[in-house]
Design an enzyme around this catalytic site. Structure first.
Site, PDB file in Angstrom:
ATOM      1  N   SER A  59      47.550  87.124 104.872  1.00 57.38           N
ATOM      2  CA  SER A  59      46.253  86.963 105.027  1.00 57.38           C
ATOM      3  C   SER A  59      45.765  85.381 105.499  1.00 57.38           C
ATOM      4  O   SER A  59      44.863  85.371 106.176  1.00 57.38           O
ATOM      5  CB  SER A  59      45.396  86.756 103.387  1.00 57.38           C
ATOM      6  OG  SER A  59      46.041  85.912 102.634  1.00 57.38           O
ATOM      7  N   HIS A 118      44.576  94.160 103.782  1.00 61.29           N
ATOM      8  CA  HIS A 118      43.881  93.580 104.930  1.00 61.29           C
ATOM      9  C   HIS A 118      44.139  94.424 106.199  1.00 61.29           C
ATOM     10  O   HIS A 118      43.724  93.993 107.418  1.00 61.29           O
ATOM     11  CB  HIS A 118      44.366  92.343 105.009  1.00 61.29           C
ATOM     12  CG  HIS A 118      43.778  90.891 104.307  1.00 61.29           C
ATOM     13  ND1 HIS A 118      42.310  90.541 104.844  1.00 61.29           N
ATOM     14  CD2 HIS A 118      44.029  90.463 103.292  1.00 61.29           C
ATOM     15  CE1 HIS A 118      42.066  89.652 103.652  1.00 61.29           C
ATOM     16  NE2 HIS A 118      43.051  89.405 102.970  1.00 61.29           N
ATOM     17  N   LYS A 166      37.151  95.059 100.913  1.00 60.20           N
ATOM     18  CA  LYS A 166      37.138  94.479 102.199  1.00 60.20           C
ATOM     19  C   LYS A 166      36.608  95.394 103.366  1.00 60.20           C
ATOM     20  O   LYS A 166      35.316  95.463 103.436  1.00 60.20           O
ATOM     21  CB  LYS A 166      38.563  94.213 102.578  1.00 60.20           C
ATOM     22  CG  LYS A 166      39.261  92.924 101.766  1.00 60.20           C
ATOM     23  CD  LYS A 166      40.433  92.363 101.999  1.00 60.20           C
ATOM     24  CE  LYS A 166      40.897  91.221 100.881  1.00 60.20           C
ATOM     25  NZ  LYS A 166      41.838  91.519  99.827  1.00 60.20           N
TER      26      LYS A 166
END
Ligand code: PLP
Length: 400
Positions: free
Chosen positions: A183, A211, A242
């Site tokens: 990240s 992610h 996300k």
């Protein structure tokens, strides 16, 4: 008692503040999006959300969520195995498995819980977990809850991983664990090489796609798509918080027997509430949309390349990225904070990260690109960076 404890806490808080590490939360008064309205009514361009596919405020998901509430109510007031499993929870699990090309899926309230509950039921002191040193906090905590022997390898360092695997031959089963995208740097785990080492040293692999899902790979199916390893990885964890709409929810998806055992023994699953029907319903719709079109993924990839190219051209030191995370390196902690503040004055909301979130002397601004950004907004961001960069003398090459 509390008087003493209170002054102890006050000292702790003062220490955090004096170290410059006190986190002040900015209030947003609009939905999440490319443009957000902050507390004082000011509108800014948002470049620090995980809203990679621009789905956080998507009308189709809002409609699906509302419909889900109409048909299945507001909450289920139960864990899954008592009376918290609705048809839509099962359908969402099937959608996730289809998306990743896996055998089955188990839902959690968050990916933090998925990672917290994945190791302890599967492995014990006879086994080994071999974990990337930059893995997410929830993986670190999950590993702590498990009795398996712990090995760590330097971020994406395959020589180090190989050495750890050699030592871990002493154990019964071995599980290599990695984030799909890291990240703070935006780099993708070298899953092809990890998989090859796993084969060579008789290990299993777990990837946290939080992610990378929706982002990495031509169709956003994550790192297993990027490296042609669909269906080959034993365990994938991920979040619905996300790219996938950004509400709440996590999952573990992979081999059927693993998921089966997690349903029997995974503590955050057994002892925590089911996700709300509206989230399940919108999640199902979201995965349908992923099958209908690749427009958002294409737009995201296009936006990211555009941004990185232009920023490098403008003279910024941007880390190579294969995700929607662009680390604009400034190295100095205070500078990263000053640049972020000046950018906010220019209407660009980004965050500067510094030690201990990143290594000492590696301070940066993390820019997160979204499919929701249009060209004009990207240009505005680049122009603001260029203006502030010149002011603060952080541009490393002159404009070509
Ligand atoms: C964000 C993130 C999580 C936590 O996800 P939640 O669903 O918000 O709990 C876990 N792992 C990684 C790698 C993440 O980036």
């Amino acid at each position: 008692m509390y008087q003493n404890f209170k002054s102890h806490l006050e000292t702790e808080l003062t220490n955090i503040e004096q170290a410059g590490l006190y986190k002040n939360e900015r209030i947003i008064v609009s939905p999440q999006g490319a443009v957000i309205r902050v507390g004082d009514g000011k509108e800014v361009l948002n470049f620090c959300a995980n809203n990679y596919l621009g789905l956080s405020n998507h009308p189709a998901l809002i409609e699906a969520a509302k419909k889900g509430m109409d048909t299945h109510g507001y909450g289920v007031s139960s864990v899954r195995f008592i009376c918290g499993t609705q048809d839509i929870h099962k359908r969402l699990e099937a959608s996730i498995a289809k998306f990743f090309g896996t055998e089955d899926t188990i839902l959690y309230a968050a990916c933090f819980d998925a990672n917290g509950g994945v190791f302890e039921p599967l492995l014990n002191e006879d086994d080994a977990i071999i974990s990337d040193s930059l893995n997410h906090a929830s993986i670190i905590d999950g590993v702590r809850l498990c009795k398996a022997q712990r090995y760590r390898y330097a971020n994406a360092d395959m020589d180090d991983l190989e050495n750890q695997l050699k030592t871990a031959q002493a154990q019964r089963f071995r599980l290599i664990v990695t984030d799909g995208v890291f990240s703070m740097d935006g780099n993708v785990a070298p899953l092809d090489k990890i998989y090859a080492l796993a084969e060579k040293y008789n290990a299993m692999v777990m990837v946290d796609e939080s992610h990378s899902a929706g982002v990495v790979g031509k169709t956003g199916r994550g790192v297993t798509e990027r490296y042609n390893l669909r269906g080959k990885i034993e365990i994938i964890t991920g979040t619905l918080g996300k790219a996938f709409g950004g509400a709440i929810g996590g999952f573990t998806t992979g081999k059927k027997e693993i998921i089966d055992l997690l349903r029997q023994r995974s503590r955050p699953y057994l002892f925590s509430n089911s996700i709300p029907p509206m989230v399940a319903a919108a999640g199902i719709r979201m995965f349908e949309m992923m099958d209908e079109t690749n427009d958002s993924q294409d737009k995201l990839h296009e936006n990211t390349s555009y941004f990185v190219e232009r920023m490098i051209k403008a003279g910024f030191d941007v880390k190579p990225t294969e995700s929607a995370i662009c680390a604009v390196m400034l190295y100095d902690a205070k500078l990263s904070q000053d640049v972020a503040t000046l950018l906010l004055d220019e209407g660009i909301y980004v965050i500067g990260f510094y030690f201990p979130v990143v290594p000492k002397g590696q301070a940066r601004i993390r820019v997160q690109i979204s499919a929701a950004h249009n060209r004009e907004q990207l240009d505005k961001c680049i122009a603001a960076f260029t203006k502030v960069g010149k002011e603060m003398k952080v541009i490393i090459t002159p404009n070509p």
